[in-house]
Design an enzyme around this catalytic site. Structure first.
Site, short mmCIF file in Angstrom:
data_model
loop_
_atom_site.label_atom_id
_atom_site.label_comp_id
_atom_site.label_asym_id
_atom_site.label_seq_id
_atom_site.Cartn_x
_atom_site.Cartn_y
_atom_site.Cartn_z
N LEU A 11 0.90 -1.32 0.00
CA LEU A 11 -0.05 -0.09 -0.11
C LEU A 11 0.70 1.36 -0.05
O LEU A 11 1.41 1.72 0.78
CB LEU A 11 -0.68 0.04 1.23
CG LEU A 11 -1.80 -1.15 1.53
CD1 LEU A 11 -2.54 -1.04 2.67
CD2 LEU A 11 -2.71 -1.53 0.23
N GLY A 12 1.16 1.96 -1.15
CA GLY A 12 1.99 3.05 -1.29
C GLY A 12 2.98 2.53 -2.21
O GLY A 12 3.73 1.55 -1.69
N ARG A 48 -1.88 7.42 -8.06
CA ARG A 48 -1.42 7.65 -9.46
C ARG A 48 -1.06 6.67 -10.32
O ARG A 48 0.16 6.09 -10.50
CB ARG A 48 -0.46 8.83 -9.66
CG ARG A 48 -1.03 10.18 -9.08
CD ARG A 48 -0.08 11.44 -9.43
NE ARG A 48 1.43 11.06 -8.73
CZ ARG A 48 1.55 11.30 -7.40
NH1 ARG A 48 0.61 11.71 -6.69
NH2 ARG A 48 2.44 11.26 -6.93
N VAL A 133 9.88 4.16 13.73
CA VAL A 133 10.83 4.88 14.38
C VAL A 133 12.25 4.87 14.05
O VAL A 133 12.70 3.75 14.07
CB VAL A 133 10.58 4.61 15.90
CG1 VAL A 133 11.42 5.49 16.76
CG2 VAL A 133 9.11 4.72 16.49
N GLU A 191 10.74 19.11 4.25
CA GLU A 191 9.69 19.17 3.25
C GLU A 191 9.33 20.85 2.88
O GLU A 191 9.86 21.56 3.55
CB GLU A 191 8.63 18.37 3.93
CG GLU A 191 8.58 17.04 4.30
CD GLU A 191 8.57 16.16 3.09
OE1 GLU A 191 8.23 16.46 1.79
OE2 GLU A 191 8.89 14.96 3.04
N LYS A 206 6.88 9.65 17.56
CA LYS A 206 7.67 8.23 17.86
C LYS A 206 8.10 8.33 19.45
O LYS A 206 8.11 7.12 19.87
CB LYS A 206 9.28 8.62 17.04
CG LYS A 206 8.95 8.79 15.47
CD LYS A 206 10.23 9.56 14.89
CE LYS A 206 10.16 9.53 13.41
NZ LYS A 206 11.06 10.14 12.69
#
Length: 429
Positions: A11-12, A48, A133, A191, A206
Site C-alpha cells: 500500500l503506497g 497515480r 521509528v 519538506e 515516535k
C-alpha cells in the site's frame, strides 16, 4: 523450502514503497532462503496509476486499495502510505481478511496503536512497525524483544533527521534558524512544509511509540508534551558552548523514580558535549536507552530515506513471513503496567534561563530571591552589563517545570527585569 509463495500487497509506492518493491525483486532468492518460502509481490495500491514505476509489473498496480486488502489470498500487507485515513481502515480490513501487517505509520500507531494491536490479536495476525521509528535503526525489536527481560528506565534520543541537520548546521556554522532551514529544504532534508518536523509532531509520535514499548503501558500522542525548535537562536548556541554543551531536539521518555508513572516529551535541550548524543551530526538519528541490567545502550544510524526505511520494513516482512509459515504470531502489545503519564508540570530537570535586566546594584539579589521563593535552587549565575543594560544567565539545579514556570512569571513582574530572552532545559547529565 516451501515452493508456494507467500503473497505480499504493498500500500503506497513512493520513496519507501518503491524501495521495498525493488529489494523484494533484487533480493528475492536471499529473502526466500531466509524465510523458507518465496515471497511474491501480488499487488501495489497507488494514487497515480499512470506513473512509471521501474521494476514493477503495471498489471500489479491498482488504485483500489480496499479491494486489494480484501482479496483473501494476501498473506502480508505492507502499509507505507502514512497518515490516519485511509491507512487505519485498510489495516483493519487486512486483519479481518486474513493478512498480517507491516507498517511504517508512526502517526497512526501513536494515535491508535492499542486498538490495532487488539484487532491483530483478535484475528491471530501480526502487527510489526520497526520502520515507524528511526528508519533503519533497529530499535523497536530490541526494546520489545531483546530487553523484554530487563527494566527500561529512560529512552533519550534524536529521532528526527531534519531537525538534527538544522541544529547541527546552526551549531557548526553559526547560521540562524531560517538560514539552516532553507539549506535543509534545498538539500531535500526538509519538506516544503516542515511543520511536522520543526514543531516536533513527528518526534512526538515516535516518543509515544517508544514510551509505550519501553514501559509496557499505554502512551498516546496526546500524552506527549511537545515544543518546537523555531525559537532556538544563535545566541542560545553561544550560551550552550559557554557551558560545554550543544542543543538537540530530543525525545525523552522516563520512568518516575518511584516507578509509579512515566513521562514522554519532545523539546530542544542543551546536552553536554561529553554525552554520546552530542556527537550525532547531520541528518542522523540516535537513541540512548538506560535499563537496570543492560545499563546504557546507544542505537545510531540513518533515521529516514527510502532505502534505510525499506531495510526496516523488509526486516519486519521476513519476521512476519516466518511466523506465518510456523503458524505463530510474534510479540504483540504489552501494556500490563498501566502506568499513568504525568503532566509536564511534574517533570524535573535543569534549566538555562537568559534574562535582560537593568545594570544596577541589587538586581542579582532580587532575581535570586525570586528563585528561592519558588523553591528553585541556582547552580550558576553569569552577568554581563554595559550602558545601563545587562544580561543575566542563570542555570538551575533540578526543578519541576511547574515551579520554574512560576519563577519566570514572578521574574517578569520585577521592574529590573526587562525581559526573558530564552529558557531551555538541560538534559543528559
Amino acid at each position: 523450502m516451501r515452493t508456494r509463495p507467500l503473497k505480499v500487497a504493498l500500500l503506497g509506492c513512493g520513496v519507501v514503497g518503491s524501495e521495498v518493491a525493488r529489494i523484494m525483486t533484487t533480493h528475492a532468492d536471499d529473502l526466500a532462503a531466509r524465510i523458507g518460502a518465496p515471497v511474491e509481490l501480488a499487488g501495489v495500491a497507488v494514487r497515480r496509476p499512470s506513473k512509471v514505476r521501474a521494476g514493477i509489473d503495471p498489471a500489479l498496480v491498482t488504485t483500489d486499495a480496499t479491494a486489494l486488502v480484501k482479496r483473501g489470498d494476501i498473506d502480508v500487507i505492507v502499509e507505507v502510505i502514512g497518515g490516519i485515513e485511509p491507512a487505519r481502515t485498510l489495516i483493519t480490513t487486512a486483519f479481518e481478511h486474513g493478512a498480517s501487517v507491516v507498517s511504517a505509520n508512526k502517526a497512526l500507531l501513536a494515535q491508535d496503536g492499542a486498538a490495532l494491536h487488539a484487532l491483530a490479536e483478535e484475528h491471530g495476525r501480526d502487527l510489526y512497525y520497526e520502520a515507524a521509528v528511526a528508519g533503519a535503526i533497529p530499535l523497536i525489536r530490541p526494546l520489545r524483544e531483546s530487553l523484554a527481560g530487563d527494566k527500561v528506565n529512560r529512552v533519550l534520543g534524536i529521532v528526527n533527521g531534519t531537525t538534527n541537520f538544522i541544529l547541527d548546521k546552526m551549531d557548526s556554522t553559526g547560521a540562524g534558524y531560517q538560514e539552516a532551514l532553507d539549506e535543509a529544504t534545498a538539500l531535500g532534508y526538509a519538506e516544503a512544509d516542515p511543520t511536522a518536523d520543526v514543531e516536533g509532531f513527528d518526534a512526538a509520535a515516535k516518543a509515544a511509540i517508544l514510551a509505550g514499548i519501553a514501559f509496557h503501558t499505554r502512551v498516546r500522542l496526546d500524552d506527549v508534551y511537545r515544543e518546537g525548535m523555531a525559537e532556538v537562536t544563535s545566541a542560545d548556541f553561544a550560551s550552550a558552548k559557554e557551558m560545554g554543551c550543544t542543543i538537540k531536539l530530543l525525545a525523552i521518555c522516563e520512568r518516575a523514580a518511584d516507578g509509579e508513572s512515566v513521562t514522554a516529551r519532545v523539546h530542544p535541550a542543551m546536552i553536554p558535549l561529553s554525552h554520546p548524543l552530542a556527537s550525532v551530526r547531520g541528518a542522523y538519528n540516535a537513541v540512548f536507552v538506560e535499563s537496570d541490567a543492560a545499563g546504557q545502550l546507544m542505537f545510531y544510524g540513518p533515521g529516514a530515506g527510502g532505502a534505510p526505511t525499506a531495510s526496516a520494513v523488509l526486516g519486519d516482512l521476513v519476521a512476519v513471513c516466518r511466523n506465518k509459515l510456523s503458524g505463530a504470531t510474534g510479540p504483540g502489545d504489552s501494556a500490563y503496567t498501566q502506568l499513568p503519564v504525568s503532566p509536564m508540570g511534574e517533570v524535573v530537570t535543569r534549566y538555562h534561563i537568559s534574562l535582560d535586566v537593568a545594570d544596577k546594584p541589587g538586581v542579582l539579589a532580587q532575581v535570586a530571591t525570586v528563585f528561592a521563593e519558588h523553591g528553585v535552587s541556582i547552580d550558576t549565575v553569569r552577568q554581563q552589563g554595559k550602558d545601563g543594560e545587562a544580561s543575566l544567565v542563570v542555570v538551575t539545579h533540578r526543578a519541576s517545570d511547574a515551579s520554574l514556570n512560576g519563577t519566570v512569571e514572578a521574574l517578569r513582574s520585577l521592574d529590573t527585569v526587562r525581559g526573558v530572552a530564552s529558557i531551555m532545559r538541560v538534559e543528559g547529565e
